[in-house]
Structure formats: C-alpha cells, structure tokens
Design a protein around this motif. Structure first.
Motif, PDB file in Angstrom:
ATOM      1  N   ILE A 259       0.843  -1.202   0.000  1.00  0.00           N
ATOM      2  CA  ILE A 259       0.000   0.000   0.000  1.00  0.00           C
ATOM      3  C   ILE A 259       0.881   1.255   0.000  1.00  0.00           C
ATOM      4  CG2 ILE A 259      -1.704   1.315   1.342  1.00  0.00           C
ATOM      5  CD1 ILE A 259      -2.897  -1.400   2.228  1.00  0.00           C
TER       6      ILE A 259
ATOM      7  N   THR B 223      -3.667   3.218   7.689  1.00  0.00           N
ATOM      8  CA  THR B 223      -4.100   2.117   8.555  1.00  0.00           C
ATOM      9  C   THR B 223      -4.955   1.128   7.758  1.00  0.00           C
ATOM     10  OG1 THR B 223      -6.136   3.271   9.154  1.00  0.00           O
ATOM     11  CG2 THR B 223      -4.192   3.711  10.522  1.00  0.00           C
TER      12      THR B 223
ATOM     13  N   GLY C 297      -9.055  -1.506  -2.920  1.00  0.00           N
ATOM     14  CA  GLY C 297      -8.251  -1.400  -1.691  1.00  0.00           C
ATOM     15  C   GLY C 297      -7.450  -2.680  -1.492  1.00  0.00           C
TER      16      GLY C 297
HETATM   17  C1  LIG Z   1       0.191   8.320  -2.554  1.00  0.00           C
HETATM   18  C2  LIG Z   1      -0.855   7.305  -2.102  1.00  0.00           C
HETATM   19  C3  LIG Z   1      -0.684   5.981  -2.498  1.00  0.00           C
HETATM   20  C4  LIG Z   1      -1.640   5.035  -2.110  1.00  0.00           C
HETATM   21  N1  LIG Z   1      -1.472   3.734  -2.511  1.00  0.00           N
HETATM   22  C5  LIG Z   1      -2.383   2.802  -2.157  1.00  0.00           C
HETATM   23  C6  LIG Z   1      -2.242   1.455  -2.562  1.00  0.00           C
HETATM   24  O1  LIG Z   1      -1.291   1.069  -3.235  1.00  0.00           O
HETATM   25  N2  LIG Z   1      -3.205   0.562  -2.172  1.00  0.00           N
HETATM   26  C7  LIG Z   1      -4.273   0.930  -1.414  1.00  0.00           C
HETATM   27  O2  LIG Z   1      -5.114   0.088  -1.078  1.00  0.00           O
HETATM   28  N3  LIG Z   1      -4.420   2.207  -1.001  1.00  0.00           N
HETATM   29  C8  LIG Z   1      -3.509   3.137  -1.363  1.00  0.00           C
HETATM   30  N4  LIG Z   1      -3.659   4.438  -0.944  1.00  0.00           N
HETATM   31  C9  LIG Z   1      -4.796   4.743  -0.064  1.00  0.00           C
HETATM   32  C10 LIG Z   1      -4.433   4.320   1.370  1.00  0.00           C
HETATM   33  O3  LIG Z   1      -3.352   5.097   1.823  1.00  0.00           O
HETATM   34  C11 LIG Z   1      -5.634   4.480   2.248  1.00  0.00           C
HETATM   35  O4  LIG Z   1      -6.730   3.703   1.805  1.00  0.00           O
HETATM   36  C12 LIG Z   1      -5.323   4.164   3.709  1.00  0.00           C
HETATM   37  O5  LIG Z   1      -5.126   2.804   3.974  1.00  0.00           O
HETATM   38  C13 LIG Z   1      -6.446   4.707   4.568  1.00  0.00           C
HETATM   39  O6  LIG Z   1      -6.037   4.680   5.906  1.00  0.00           O
HETATM   40  P1  LIG Z   1      -5.903   6.037   6.740  1.00  0.00           P
HETATM   41  O7  LIG Z   1      -5.542   5.631   8.104  1.00  0.00           O
HETATM   42  O8  LIG Z   1      -5.017   7.009   6.053  1.00  0.00           O
HETATM   43  O9  LIG Z   1      -7.420   6.483   6.673  1.00  0.00           O
HETATM   44  P2  LIG Z   1      -8.059   7.950   6.719  1.00  0.00           P
HETATM   45  O10 LIG Z   1      -7.663   8.720   5.508  1.00  0.00           O
HETATM   46  O11 LIG Z   1      -7.831   8.589   8.034  1.00  0.00           O
HETATM   47  O12 LIG Z   1      -9.596   7.542   6.615  1.00  0.00           O
HETATM   48  C14 LIG Z   1     -10.099   6.911   5.463  1.00  0.00           C
HETATM   49  C15 LIG Z   1     -11.624   6.814   5.557  1.00  0.00           C
HETATM   50  O13 LIG Z   1     -11.993   5.934   6.591  1.00  0.00           O
HETATM   51  C16 LIG Z   1     -12.735   6.635   7.595  1.00  0.00           C
HETATM   52  N5  LIG Z   1     -12.243   6.115   8.866  1.00  0.00           N
HETATM   53  C17 LIG Z   1     -10.957   6.104   9.296  1.00  0.00           C
HETATM   54  N6  LIG Z   1     -10.868   5.458  10.468  1.00  0.00           N
HETATM   55  C18 LIG Z   1     -12.130   5.064  10.783  1.00  0.00           C
HETATM   56  C19 LIG Z   1     -12.689   4.350  11.877  1.00  0.00           C
HETATM   57  N7  LIG Z   1     -11.939   3.907  12.887  1.00  0.00           N
HETATM   58  N8  LIG Z   1     -14.021   4.114  11.867  1.00  0.00           N
HETATM   59  C20 LIG Z   1     -14.796   4.560  10.848  1.00  0.00           C
HETATM   60  N9  LIG Z   1     -14.327   5.236   9.786  1.00  0.00           N
HETATM   61  C21 LIG Z   1     -13.002   5.479   9.757  1.00  0.00           C
HETATM   62  C22 LIG Z   1     -12.448   8.099   7.390  1.00  0.00           C
HETATM   63  O14 LIG Z   1     -13.494   8.928   7.857  1.00  0.00           O
HETATM   64  C23 LIG Z   1     -12.302   8.153   5.879  1.00  0.00           C
HETATM   65  O15 LIG Z   1     -13.555   8.171   5.252  1.00  0.00           O
HETATM   66  C24 LIG Z   1      -2.740   5.407  -1.307  1.00  0.00           C
HETATM   67  C25 LIG Z   1      -2.878   6.743  -0.885  1.00  0.00           C
HETATM   68  C26 LIG Z   1      -1.951   7.674  -1.279  1.00  0.00           C
HETATM   69  C27 LIG Z   1      -2.120   9.095  -0.824  1.00  0.00           C
END
Ligand SMILES: Cc1cc2nc3c(=O)[nH]c(=O)nc-3n(C[C@@H](O)[C@@H](O)[C@H](O)COP(=O)(O)OP(=O)(O)OC[C@H]3O[C@@H](n4cnc5c(N)ncnc54)[C@H](O)[C@@H]3O)c2cc1C
Length: 291
Positions: free
Chosen positions: A100, A110, A122
C-alpha cells in the motif's frame, strides 16, 4: 478546503459521543491519507473531524494462538508489517501491508482506514476476507461484530451508520497446515492502484496432499471487494492438482463482474481474475507446505 473543527478523541466513548451528536457531518480521521485528500477535493464533507489515533482500543495490535490477531483500526501499516507475530502467522497480510503506497504512506495509513474507504481496489480487503476477518464496530450504546465480506455496500460505502466507528479487525488464529497470499496486478511496480488483485487462504490436510478448504477474494472486479465462496468450494476435499486450481481460478473468473476504466478493460480484468487467483493459490499452497 472546507473549514472543519478538529477533535482529538482520547476514549472510545468520547469519539462515539461526538459521532452520535454530529451524525453525517462527523468523520473519523486515522492516518488521513484518504480523508484529507477527499476533503480537499470535495469528495467528502465534514463539520467535525474526530481524530481516533489516540484511542487505546484502536491502537492495540495483539496476537494469541487462542484468540488470533487483533489489529486496532488506527494501527499504521508499518507497525503491522514490522510485528513479529504478524510476520510469523499472517504472511498474506504482510503482502498487502507492504504494497500500500510507499514508505511515507505506510507510516500513517491504517488497515481500518483502508477498509472504511471501501475502495473496490483497496489492497487490504481481499486478503483480510480470505483470512476471515471480522470488523468490531462500536457506537455509543452497542458493540457488534461484522464479517468483513458483509461490510461493503458499494464504492465508498459501508454498513457503518452515522454514529458508528470501526474499532478493530479480528482475524482468527491460523488453522494448522494453512497458508495465504495476496497479489495484485499493476502496470507499475509501486504507488499504483490494483487493476485486479486476489487474496487466497488454503487449509491443507495433515499429509499436505489435499485441500481441506480455501477462501478466495478478489479486488477491483466488482463494486465491492468480492468474496468468491464458489472458488473455495471448488477446492474443498480435492487433491492438490492443476485441475483443482484451474477449477477454482475459473470460478473466480466467473464471479468477477468488472467495469472498464482508465486502469484496464473489463475483459482484461476478467482474464486477470483467473491469473491472479491461480498465482495467489500457488503461493498460498507453497506457504502452507512451509515454503
Ligand atoms: C500516494 C498514495 C498511495 C496510495 N497507494 C495505495 C495502494 O497502493 N493501495 C491501497 O489500497 N491504497 C492506497 N492508498 C490509499 C491508502 O493510503 C488508504 O486507503 C489508507 O489505507 C487509509 O487509511 P488512513 O488511516 O489514512 O485512513 P483515513 O484517511 O484517516 O480515513 C479513510 C476513511 O476511513 C474513515 N475512517 C478512518 N478510520 C475510521 C474508523 N476507525 N471508523 C470509521 N471510519 C473510519 C475516514 O473517515 C475516511 O472516510 C494510497 C494513498 C496515497 C495518498
């Protein structure tokens, strides 16, 4: 970006209280790697952003042979893939967590956020479904458990109601003679979104010649991450053979209902469902046999 108030919650009940009070207008913040982007682009709106990273229940990462693995919803990926117990018992999860984004993203992102974003592509969902993960969901009054394959409703939509939050993901202890793997197809080596992906978990018999059972899930081939019980059923009780693996891969391909978008055509994704399932199964079998 739209203005919002930021509230760092310290307890589960404090977070649940704010979420219940603010309803749709409150959003949980974990790593923020999706939420901040979405808010900035106007794809989500929020009056209140509730930072859940300081809540102890959402930060637990624990394993026991009896209870299995508990991953708090706010545990960042780097803690997961550096954890000795996860490395030893859930290698398929390591496959996904290390894919990821890049190192910087993995420092914040996370599993909880990844599943709550509910992207069909995802990377954590297929392998978590294969591992039979359960979502622990809490609100002000109730805590409940939901199998992950029932958590998703559509792109960006989950069964979470206003006032509810994800506390943790729970994975059962690995069965004897089991193995799992996650693979995705992307046009570049990193920092890209799956065109199609597959997670597989197999349980073999004592002699490791037959399948006892299997769970297979696909990514990016349906509006939600797709659990394919027919693919597992094609393997249960069968000798480990090219024919059985072929039948499971064909079942996964048949279940896939992809769309064409800028990342790939529906036809390519159908084909990839077959290829990725086969490869994920071969890797899972190798691991179950100690490889
Ligand atoms: C440069 C870049 C590259 C990426 N590459 C990938 C990849 O290769 N593969 C992939 O799958 N994803 C990728 N992503 C996305 C990945 O980073 C996100 O899906 C990440 O895992 C989300 O986790 P977070 O903690 O940042 O969530 P957040 O951004 O904090 O939250 C994400 C969503 O979940 C909700 N949320 C968070 N925690 C909770 C909770 N406890 N209960 C209820 N709702 C909640 C939030 O309100 C929001 O809607 C990428 C993102 C970026 C910016």
């Amino acid at each position: 970006m739209q203005a919002f108030s930021y509230v760092p919650a310290r307890t589960l009940s404090e977070a649940a209280e704010i979420l219940a009070r603010e309803g749709e207008q409150a959003k949980c913040l974990s790593g923020g790697t999706d939420l901040i982007v979405f808010l900035r682009e106007g794809r989500r709106s929020a009056k209140v952003v509730v930072d859940v990273k300081g809540i102890p229940e959402l930060n637990q990462l624990s394993y026991s042979p009896k209870e299995g693995l508990t991953v708090g919803a706010a545990v960042p990926l780097h803690r997961i893939y550096n954890d000795a117990q996860v490395i030893a018992h859930y290698p398929g999860l390591i496959d996904a967590a290390t894919l990821i984004g890049g190192i910087a993203i993995q420092g914040r992102a996370t599993l909880g956020g990844n599943v709550c974003t509910a992207s069909p592509a995802g990377d954590s969902s297929p392998i978590l479904i294969a591992y039979e993960a359960t979502c622990v969901v809490a609100s002000r009054n109730v805590t409940k458990a939901i199998p992950l394959e029932k958590f998703f409703l559509g792109p960006g939509r989950t069964v979470l109601q206003p006032g509810e939050l994800l506390v943790a993901l729970k994975l059962p202890p690995p069965r004897p003679n089991s193995g799992a793997a996650y693979l995705r197809f992307i046009p570049r080596n990193e920092m890209d979104i799956a065109v199609t992906s597959a997670g597989a978990m197999v349980v073999l018999d004592e002699e490791k010649t037959h399948f006892v059972g299997a769970r297979i899930a696909l990514g990016a081939v349906a509006p939600t991450p797709l659990f394919v019980p027919e693919a597992g059923a094609a393997l249960a009780g069968q000798p480990i053979s090219d024919e059985a693996i072929e039948a499971a891969a064909r079942a996964a391909q048949a279940a896939a209902r992809p769309i064409t978008d800028m990342r790939g055509s529906a036809e390519q994704r159908k084909h990839l469902s077959y290829v990725m399932t086969k490869r994920a199964l071969l890797r899972a079998i190798e691991r179950a046999r100690g490889g």
